[in-house]
Design an enzyme around this catalytic site. Structure first.
Site, mmCIF file in Angstrom:
data_model
loop_
_atom_site.group_PDB
_atom_site.id
_atom_site.type_symbol
_atom_site.label_atom_id
_atom_site.label_comp_id
_atom_site.label_asym_id
_atom_site.label_seq_id
_atom_site.Cartn_x
_atom_site.Cartn_y
_atom_site.Cartn_z
ATOM 1 N N LYS A 103 0.839 -1.185 0.000
ATOM 2 C CA LYS A 103 0.000 0.000 0.000
ATOM 3 C C LYS A 103 0.884 1.249 0.000
ATOM 4 C CE LYS A 103 -3.845 1.846 2.816
ATOM 5 N NZ LYS A 103 -4.667 1.546 4.016
ATOM 6 N N SER A 143 -9.339 1.481 3.174
ATOM 7 C CA SER A 143 -8.515 2.262 2.279
ATOM 8 C C SER A 143 -7.476 1.429 1.515
ATOM 9 C CB SER A 143 -7.800 3.359 3.077
ATOM 10 O OG SER A 143 -6.951 2.808 4.066
ATOM 11 N N SER A 179 -9.858 -1.000 7.176
ATOM 12 C CA SER A 179 -9.173 -0.714 5.919
ATOM 13 C C SER A 179 -8.401 -1.882 5.333
ATOM 14 C CB SER A 179 -8.232 0.486 6.091
ATOM 15 O OG SER A 179 -8.967 1.680 6.180
#
Length: 473
Positions: free
Chosen positions: A62, A142, A166
């Site tokens: 990420k 996310s 997330s």
């Protein structure tokens, strides 16, 4: 739209918008090609890494996790040139074990904390990540790009981060495994932060086995992260601890007090309860639980205070020549002056955080103590103790909602809050489909019960084999 056209659209979002290494023109490591070759077409279709460990395994990160060889933007143009030339400790551990970091994945900008109206999977740097099962529907956030990339087979594992949902939400709606460890098991150093109380990194993978392999390498103490002081003593070989028979005799609480799931997701969940019983689990219905609204209100206050404090500290650690915005206040000013940042939504949460005083403020201290107590000792711990349980389960969330913020097809149900606020482990494993979209089953345990939760999820995975790759494959 044909499968080919859908695949092209999804790859466009993942490879150029979804993989921030492409978006920011960073060069991947020199051994990337060899790792990708080893991640063969057959392995991709099987959704399984062929090695026994992580040596040679291609892994995506990420884009809020720092690497020495790629920028780390958190999806924000304010951090577009942020390349401090350092590996986060979790990255250093993966590299030392032979894993190959092949790129960065798109995310909801600033990990979904900039605005109450933020769009999951969208960032100014990366654009909109698409759900590979239906590009018109959200990849959730996310860790959107991490979930979608693993679903597509671009890598066997991607690393996400979670403050509240997330990792688990994007894993669920993209049909993969996602594991949020106990907070403090994995270092957060050199990760763009939201909250030192709740932030953690964790693996997202096609199988529980691969998630466990990667967690084994990532876990460990870091002198720069006080939360990890117990990690070396608590960690184990999580892959070796997996047991396909671990559901036999296991007393598991069914969190019936969690509401709001779609009827289809609830039906899939109820069907899987029988699969758990067939595997030997003893299920205990829990009609009542902690007050989620009270916990949520306290949690939000904690996140506002810690966002300001922790982000200011992170920005101060970056290179001023690369990151001219040195504080949250300066990021807010940057966004206000940059139309590409606010084209879809604003920054009201940032603005609320900026008004908060320091972490010695009595309101912050009260909110943190209350949220932790209600979610942990009086929440998960009490439910498990009073009912003799080893884990709690619920649907992770319902099917992915549409990307259109104006329609009424929105998020339905969530199992993430209690474990997120308490800092306890939370695993989601694919359990089936809600109107053609994947949904996951959540396993939640007590602090440091990571190995047991992974093992229970592994036993469920082996008994049900519910995961199906996206149709574009």
């Amino acid at each position: 739209m044909s499968n080919k056209e859908t695949l092209v659209g999804v790859l466009a979002a993942l490879v150029c918008a979804g993989l921030s290494a492409c978006a920011t023109s960073a060069l991947p490591p020199p051994d990337t090609a060899n790792a990708v070759i080893r991640w063969s077409a057959d392995a991709q279709r099987a959704g399984r890494w062929s090695g026994s460990g992580v040596a040679g395994m291609p892994i995506l990160l990420k884009d809020n996790i720092e690497t020495a060889d790629m920028p780390t933007t958190a999806g924000s143009l304010a951090l577009a040139a942020n390349a401090p030339g350092r590996d986060a400790p979790l990255v250093a551990r993966l590299r030392a074990a032979g894993a190959v970091i092949v790129g960065k994945t798109n995310l909801s900008e600033w990990a979904n904390i900039r605005s109450s109206d933020s769009i999951s999977g969208w960032s100014a740097v990366g654009g909109q990540t698409l759900n590979p099962y239906d590009p018109a529907r959200t990849p959730c956030g996310s860790s959107s790009g991490s979930g979608a990339a693993v679903a597509l087979g671009l890598a066997p594992v991607a690393i996400g981060t979670e403050t509240d949902g997330s990792i688990t939400c994007p894993a669920s709606v993209n049909g993969v495994v996602g594991f949020k460890p106990t907070v403090g098991l994995v270092s957060r150093t050199h990760i763009v932060p939201i909250s030192h109380s709740q932030d953690t990194a964790g693996p997202m993978a096609a199988t529980v086995t691969d998630a466990a392999r990667v967690l084994t390498v990532m876990a460990g103490s870091d002198p720069a992260d006080p939360a990890t002081v117990e990690a070396d003593a608590r960690k184990t070989d999580y892959a070796a601890a997996l047991d396909a028979g671990s559901l036999r005799g296991a007393r598991i609480g069914v969190m019936r007090f969690l509401k709001g799931y779609s009827p289809e997701t609830q039906a899939v969940f109820d069907q899987n309860l029988q699969a758990l019983r067939d595997a030997g689990a003893v299920l205990v219905d829990l009609p009542e639980g902690p007050d989620g609204r009270t916990i949520g209100a306290a949690e939000f206050q904690v996140l506002l205070y810690e966002l300001k404090h922790d982000l200011n500290a992170y920005l101060a650690s970056t290179d001023p020549a690369q990151v001219p915005t040195r504080t949250l206040a300066e990021v807010i000013a940057f966004n206000a002056a940059e139309p590409r940042e606010t084209v879809l939504f604003g920054q009201d949460t940032f603005e609320q955080a900026q008004t908060k005083p320091g972490l010695d403020d009595p309101d912050y201290l009260e909110a943190r103590a209350a949220s932790l107590r209600l979610a942990g000792p009086e929440g998960i711990d009490r439910l498990m103790r009073e009912n003799g349980l080893v884990a709690l389960i619920a649907p992770t969330t319902s099917r992915a909602w549409t990307n259109d913020p104006k329609d009424d097809d929105d998020m339905q149900g969530s199992a993430s809050r209690l474990a997120a606020v308490a800092g306890y482990p939370h695993l989601t494993v694919p359990m089936g489909f809600d109107r053609g979209m994947p949904v996951g089953l959540s396993f939640i345990g007590g602090q440091w019960d990571d190995a047991r939760i992974l093992s229970l999820g592994y036993a469920f995975e082996q008994a049900t084999q519910a995961r199906r790759p996206p149709p574009v494959r």
